[in-house]
Structure formats: C-alpha cells, structure tokens
Design a protein around this motif. Sequence first.
Motif, PDB file in Angstrom:
ATOM      1  N   LYS A   1      -8.663  -2.765  -0.483  1.00 35.09           N
ATOM      2  CA  LYS A   1      -7.605  -1.969  -1.308  1.00 35.09           C
ATOM      3  C   LYS A   1      -6.767  -1.121  -0.493  1.00 35.09           C
ATOM      4  O   LYS A   1      -7.207  -0.331   0.135  1.00 35.09           O
ATOM      5  CB  LYS A   1      -8.262  -1.042  -2.299  1.00 35.09           C
ATOM      6  N   LEU A   2      -5.245  -1.329  -0.685  1.00 34.05           N
ATOM      7  CA  LEU A   2      -4.263  -0.564   0.415  1.00 34.05           C
ATOM      8  C   LEU A   2      -3.799   0.518  -0.464  1.00 34.05           C
ATOM      9  O   LEU A   2      -3.318   0.381  -1.568  1.00 34.05           O
ATOM     10  CB  LEU A   2      -3.181  -1.570   0.694  1.00 34.05           C
ATOM     11  N   VAL A   3      -3.752   1.811   0.039  1.00 31.96           N
ATOM     12  CA  VAL A   3      -3.354   2.836  -0.681  1.00 31.96           C
ATOM     13  C   VAL A   3      -1.877   3.072   0.204  1.00 31.96           C
ATOM     14  O   VAL A   3      -1.944   3.515   1.332  1.00 31.96           O
ATOM     15  CB  VAL A   3      -4.416   4.043  -0.395  1.00 31.96           C
ATOM     16  N   ALA A   4      -1.101   2.998  -0.575  1.00 29.74           N
ATOM     17  CA  ALA A   4       0.546   3.193   0.062  1.00 29.74           C
ATOM     18  C   ALA A   4       1.459   4.140  -0.642  1.00 29.74           C
ATOM     19  O   ALA A   4       1.332   4.311  -1.641  1.00 29.74           O
ATOM     20  CB  ALA A   4       1.451   1.873  -0.146  1.00 29.74           C
ATOM     21  N   LYS A   5       1.898   5.008   0.420  1.00 34.11           N
ATOM     22  CA  LYS A   5       2.716   6.194  -0.362  1.00 34.11           C
ATOM     23  C   LYS A   5       3.916   5.439  -0.963  1.00 34.11           C
ATOM     24  O   LYS A   5       4.415   4.347  -0.998  1.00 34.11           O
ATOM     25  CB  LYS A   5       3.176   7.202   0.861  1.00 34.11           C
ATOM     26  N   THR A   6       4.497   6.012  -2.053  1.00 33.33           N
ATOM     27  CA  THR A   6       5.481   5.576  -2.813  1.00 33.33           C
ATOM     28  C   THR A   6       6.783   5.487  -1.954  1.00 33.33           C
ATOM     29  O   THR A   6       7.288   6.283  -1.381  1.00 33.33           O
ATOM     30  CB  THR A   6       5.856   6.533  -4.036  1.00 33.33           C
ATOM     31  N   VAL A   7       7.240   4.130  -1.990  1.00 29.92           N
ATOM     32  CA  VAL A   7       8.505   4.023  -1.228  1.00 29.92           C
ATOM     33  C   VAL A   7       9.510   3.086  -2.161  1.00 29.92           C
ATOM     34  O   VAL A   7       8.874   2.473  -3.157  1.00 29.92           O
ATOM     35  CB  VAL A   7       8.132   3.010   0.142  1.00 29.92           C
ATOM     36  N   PRO A   8      10.570   2.952  -1.940  1.00 28.15           N
ATOM     37  CA  PRO A   8      11.457   1.962  -2.552  1.00 28.15           C
ATOM     38  C   PRO A   8      11.087   0.440  -2.594  1.00 28.15           C
ATOM     39  O   PRO A   8      10.471   0.190  -1.743  1.00 28.15           O
ATOM     40  CB  PRO A   8      12.894   2.056  -1.965  1.00 28.15           C
ATOM     41  N   LEU A   9      11.087  -0.178  -3.607  1.00 26.79           N
ATOM     42  CA  LEU A   9      10.621  -1.537  -3.811  1.00 26.79           C
ATOM     43  C   LEU A   9      11.943  -2.231  -3.502  1.00 26.79           C
ATOM     44  O   LEU A   9      12.991  -1.985  -3.788  1.00 26.79           O
ATOM     45  CB  LEU A   9      10.031  -1.762  -5.315  1.00 26.79           C
ATOM     46  N   PRO A  10      11.787  -3.600  -3.029  1.00 33.13           N
ATOM     47  CA  PRO A  10      10.536  -4.270  -2.630  1.00 33.13           C
ATOM     48  C   PRO A  10       9.880  -3.496  -1.215  1.00 33.13           C
ATOM     49  O   PRO A  10      10.669  -2.700  -0.444  1.00 33.13           O
ATOM     50  CB  PRO A  10      10.575  -5.732  -2.420  1.00 33.13           C
ATOM     51  N   MET A  11       8.595  -3.488  -1.157  1.00 34.00           N
ATOM     52  CA  MET A  11       8.110  -3.144   0.223  1.00 34.00           C
ATOM     53  C   MET A  11       7.143  -4.163   0.875  1.00 34.00           C
ATOM     54  O   MET A  11       6.767  -5.062   0.395  1.00 34.00           O
ATOM     55  CB  MET A  11       7.224  -1.483   0.033  1.00 34.00           C
ATOM     56  N   THR A  12       7.152  -3.859   2.434  1.00 28.86           N
ATOM     57  CA  THR A  12       6.568  -4.940   2.997  1.00 28.86           C
ATOM     58  C   THR A  12       5.057  -4.583   3.335  1.00 28.86           C
ATOM     59  O   THR A  12       5.030  -3.342   3.842  1.00 28.86           O
ATOM     60  CB  THR A  12       7.347  -5.136   4.492  1.00 28.86           C
ATOM     61  N   VAL A  13       4.013  -5.457   3.079  1.00 31.58           N
ATOM     62  CA  VAL A  13       2.816  -5.084   3.484  1.00 31.58           C
ATOM     63  C   VAL A  13       2.676  -6.261   4.564  1.00 31.58           C
ATOM     64  O   VAL A  13       2.580  -7.296   4.600  1.00 31.58           O
ATOM     65  CB  VAL A  13       1.794  -5.544   2.414  1.00 31.58           C
ATOM     66  N   ARG A  14       2.082  -5.338   5.871  1.00 34.03           N
ATOM     67  CA  ARG A  14       1.893  -6.040   7.040  1.00 34.03           C
ATOM     68  C   ARG A  14       0.553  -5.695   7.726  1.00 34.03           C
ATOM     69  O   ARG A  14       0.198  -4.516   7.638  1.00 34.03           O
ATOM     70  CB  ARG A  14       3.022  -5.631   8.037  1.00 34.03           C
ATOM     71  N   GLY A  15      -0.289  -6.696   8.106  1.00 36.87           N
ATOM     72  CA  GLY A  15      -1.360  -6.090   8.953  1.00 36.87           C
ATOM     73  C   GLY A  15      -2.306  -7.317   9.303  1.00 36.87           C
ATOM     74  O   GLY A  15      -2.844  -8.188   8.499  1.00 36.87           O
ATOM     75  N   HIS A  16      -2.415  -7.963  10.258  1.00 33.65           N
ATOM     76  CA  HIS A  16      -3.032  -8.914  10.773  1.00 33.65           C
ATOM     77  C   HIS A  16      -4.509  -8.574  10.621  1.00 33.65           C
ATOM     78  O   HIS A  16      -5.472  -9.642  10.940  1.00 33.65           O
ATOM     79  CB  HIS A  16      -2.807  -9.201  12.712  1.00 33.65           C
ATOM     80  N   TRP A  17      -5.050  -7.528  10.444  1.00 29.91           N
ATOM     81  CA  TRP A  17      -6.555  -7.140  10.572  1.00 29.91           C
ATOM     82  C   TRP A  17      -7.155  -7.544   9.139  1.00 29.91           C
ATOM     83  O   TRP A  17      -8.125  -7.715   8.791  1.00 29.91           O
ATOM     84  CB  TRP A  17      -6.818  -5.755  10.760  1.00 29.91           C
ATOM     85  N   PHE A  18      -6.074  -7.877   7.952  1.00 29.70           N
ATOM     86  CA  PHE A  18      -6.551  -7.926   6.844  1.00 29.70           C
ATOM     87  C   PHE A  18      -5.790  -9.349   6.365  1.00 29.70           C
ATOM     88  O   PHE A  18      -6.215  -9.723   5.139  1.00 29.70           O
ATOM     89  CB  PHE A  18      -6.685  -6.936   5.706  1.00 29.70           C
ATOM     90  N   LEU A  19      -4.993  -9.955   6.869  1.00 27.59           N
ATOM     91  CA  LEU A  19      -4.127 -11.177   6.395  1.00 27.59           C
ATOM     92  C   LEU A  19      -4.365 -12.134   7.583  1.00 27.59           C
ATOM     93  O   LEU A  19      -4.127 -11.984   8.906  1.00 27.59           O
ATOM     94  CB  LEU A  19      -2.640 -10.837   6.182  1.00 27.59           C
ATOM     95  N   SER A  20      -4.870 -13.502   6.959  1.00 27.36           N
ATOM     96  CA  SER A  20      -4.960 -14.533   8.007  1.00 27.36           C
ATOM     97  C   SER A  20      -3.729 -15.535   7.697  1.00 27.36           C
ATOM     98  O   SER A  20      -3.201 -15.670   6.503  1.00 27.36           O
ATOM     99  CB  SER A  20      -6.253 -15.235   7.877  1.00 27.36           C
ATOM    100  N   PRO A  21      -3.288 -16.396   8.435  1.00 32.12           N
ATOM    101  CA  PRO A  21      -2.250 -17.312   8.184  1.00 32.12           C
ATOM    102  C   PRO A  21      -2.949 -18.512   7.472  1.00 32.12           C
ATOM    103  O   PRO A  21      -4.066 -18.531   7.324  1.00 32.12           O
ATOM    104  CB  PRO A  21      -1.751 -17.949   9.609  1.00 32.12           C
ATOM    105  N   ARG A  22      -1.934 -19.358   6.532  1.00 29.89           N
ATOM    106  CA  ARG A  22      -2.453 -20.269   5.923  1.00 29.89           C
ATOM    107  C   ARG A  22      -3.764 -19.958   4.852  1.00 29.89           C
ATOM    108  O   ARG A  22      -4.636 -20.699   4.655  1.00 29.89           O
ATOM    109  CB  ARG A  22      -2.785 -21.574   6.697  1.00 29.89           C
ATOM    110  N   THR A  23      -3.781 -19.049   4.415  1.00 34.73           N
ATOM    111  CA  THR A  23      -5.003 -18.402   3.420  1.00 34.73           C
ATOM    112  C   THR A  23      -4.512 -17.950   2.081  1.00 34.73           C
ATOM    113  O   THR A  23      -3.237 -17.326   2.045  1.00 34.73           O
ATOM    114  CB  THR A  23      -5.504 -17.130   4.060  1.00 34.73           C
ATOM    115  N   GLU A  24      -5.063 -18.457   1.114  1.00 32.58           N
ATOM    116  CA  GLU A  24      -4.637 -17.963  -0.271  1.00 32.58           C
ATOM    117  C   GLU A  24      -5.292 -16.785  -0.715  1.00 32.58           C
ATOM    118  O   GLU A  24      -6.444 -16.474  -0.246  1.00 32.58           O
ATOM    119  CB  GLU A  24      -4.987 -19.292  -1.203  1.00 32.58           C
ATOM    120  N   TYR A  25      -4.600 -15.940  -1.313  1.00 31.41           N
ATOM    121  CA  TYR A  25      -5.077 -14.535  -1.629  1.00 31.41           C
ATOM    122  C   TYR A  25      -4.252 -14.237  -2.990  1.00 31.41           C
ATOM    123  O   TYR A  25      -3.657 -15.027  -3.689  1.00 31.41           O
ATOM    124  CB  TYR A  25      -4.142 -13.416  -1.001  1.00 31.41           C
ATOM    125  N   THR A  26      -5.157 -13.223  -3.742  1.00 29.46           N
ATOM    126  CA  THR A  26      -4.768 -12.718  -4.876  1.00 29.46           C
ATOM    127  C   THR A  26      -4.369 -11.222  -4.676  1.00 29.46           C
ATOM    128  O   THR A  26      -5.048 -10.726  -4.029  1.00 29.46           O
ATOM    129  CB  THR A  26      -5.947 -12.604  -6.026  1.00 29.46           C
TER     130      THR A  26
END
Length: 364
Positions: free
Chosen positions: A87-112
């Motif tokens: 669960k990512l807790v993000a401060k309110t920013v204008p949308l769209p926003m970019t979620v970036r992080g190699h520690w929880f995102l892997s290539p060629r992987t299906e996510y919900t």
Amino acid sequence: MELPRCSLDGVELKSRGTESADSGIGDLDELPVPQQIRVSNITCDSFRISWDMEDRGRDRITHYFIDLNKKENKDSNKFKHKDVPTKLVAKTVPLPMTVRGHWFLSPRTEYTVAVQTAAKQPDGDYAVSQWSEIIEFCTADYSAVQLNQLLQKAEVIAGRMLPFTIFYRNQQKEYFHEPGPFYCSRDARCRRMLPTVKDNSGSHGSPISGKLEGVFFSCNTEFNTGKPPQDSPYGPFRFQIQADILCNQNTNVYFGDFYCMYTSYHYVVLVLTPDGSKGDAFCKGRLPALDRFNNCFLTCTEDENGSLSFRHAQDVILEVIYTEPVDLSLGTVTQISGHQLMSLSTLNAKKDPSCKTCNISVGR
C-alpha cells in the motif's frame, strides 16, 4: 512538461480491506471514492495513474492510498510464499501522477491496483473513502535505458577475445535425421533449421523473450585448444557452419541480455540478423546495436586479403540467435564425443535476482 511523481511519505504492508478503528484509519462518508481508474505510460518500473472524483469533500483530501498487488498466477507454486501486498501512501498531487519504484515493480508482470482517498486528522490518524474498483495492468519490457545498463555490466566481465571460425548448434539425433517414415522433426523434413520463438530464460524484462524468433547457436571455444567444447547440454549431435555465412558485412549485431543462473557462469545473448530483414526490424529501436568490428563480445573484421576473421569473449558464454532459417546443406552434422551436461542447459532458466554482477536496479 514532466507530470508530478508519486510522493511517498510512507509505505505500509498490509492486506486491503476495511480497517478497524484501532488501526489508525477510519471511514469518512464525505470523502469521494475514486472512479474510472486509468493507468497509462507504463514502463518496466513505473506507471501513471489518474481517476475521476466527485467535488463533494475533495477539499478535505490530504493523501491517496494506492493498493498495488501482483496478480495471482493460478499456475504458481502453491508452496511458495505469496507476495506481500503493497500500500503506497502518497501526498495529494495533481493527477495524473507517476508511481515509480523498482523495489515493488518488476518488468513484464501483471498487477492489480485500487485507490482510496484519505484525510489526515489532527491526531495523526486517517479517515478514508471506500476503495475504488480494481484495475489490472502489466508492466513493460526493459527499454533501451535498462538494456544499455545491462550491456555496460556485461562489458566489464567479458574478458579478452579469442579467435573462432564456426558457429555450432547441438541437438538430439531426431532433430537432424528422419528416424522413420511416420515421424520427423519439421527441421529435418524441410532440411532447414527454422526460427522458433525464444524461451523465457534470462532477464525477466528482456524484450526478446517469448517474442523474437531465431535459431540458437554457440561460438565459444576452449582457450587451450581453440576448438568448441566436446560437451553440450543440448544433445550429442552438432551442426557446424562457417562463421562468415551467418556473420558478414550484411549482418547487424545486437545485444539482447546478460544473466546468470545461480552459478559463476554468466551468459550474454547476442542477435545476428541480416540487414533489412524482419528480425532486423524487430531489433531496431528495441535492442542496443553493436559495432560489428569493435565490441566486447563478438567481432567480425576484414583482413587485407578480404577474408573475415572472428573473435569471441573468453569470460562469458555467448548465446547467439540468428533470425533467419539456416539450410542444413550449408554445414555438417557430426556426433560429439563428450557428455550431455544437462545442468548447464539454459532452457527457460531463471535469472539469479541476487547477483550483483548481472542485475540492474529495476526488477530482475
């Protein structure tokens, strides 16, 4: 203009659901529920996310909670530990926003992914909306940026260059010969080695795995004999072809991957493709192109008499993919005298994610 990135002021690891009052999170009906979730600009380690919201209560929102999980694979090992939901807790920013992080995102992987809005209270607790609908997406392959990082790591350990004169390919006898009137491999039947789709061995984010078609060859030689090794994990019958038939002035060379399989051996995947061919069109823009005359892995240079000379890197095992059919009449098939070392097979081999030599800071 660069869109705002997700500002993470905390990352909690917990299951998504309705939290109890003592968890520090409570419900607030006035907060709008995110609707029409949209995921775009997906890379191997980032994505952009946006959604619609009602105006009621928007001024109270201080944070967004983004619930990100790997999509469950029905064929996965039932005894393997499941991935912890993030669960990512993000401060309110204008949308769209970019979620970036190699520690929880892997290539060629299906996510919900699902989203809820939150309002931080004076006592530090959060009031939250209901969760949005769940959206599915799949991260992308490595881009040229990540492949060039892999390339630079591979160049460090490639070692000195050794001469070679042939490419070779080992298979079982049935691959090359017709054992009877009712069975033969498709390659033996048409007397050509036909391109097949590359398996999923190597880096998980490699853009050639499961997509590029080609014929697999080796070219490594033993430093003390200058000849190919007599052992192979792929079969006791070997097809040999002169190197200048597959690699010449009309051939483009691309870097495809760099990996290991929990051993000290490291593998470099190269793609050889005739200039202007279908395989060449696939590689351009996806893979780093190598100078055929000057690179750390496989070189082809022209001598004064016009003949071609070839060299390969000593300290890595080269896996060469040629993207066109190869006629068996252009080479010879002989039986090798060594053993079939199955432990060295790279068929669908998984890359060691802990190796510091061949991993980059994005997925695996």
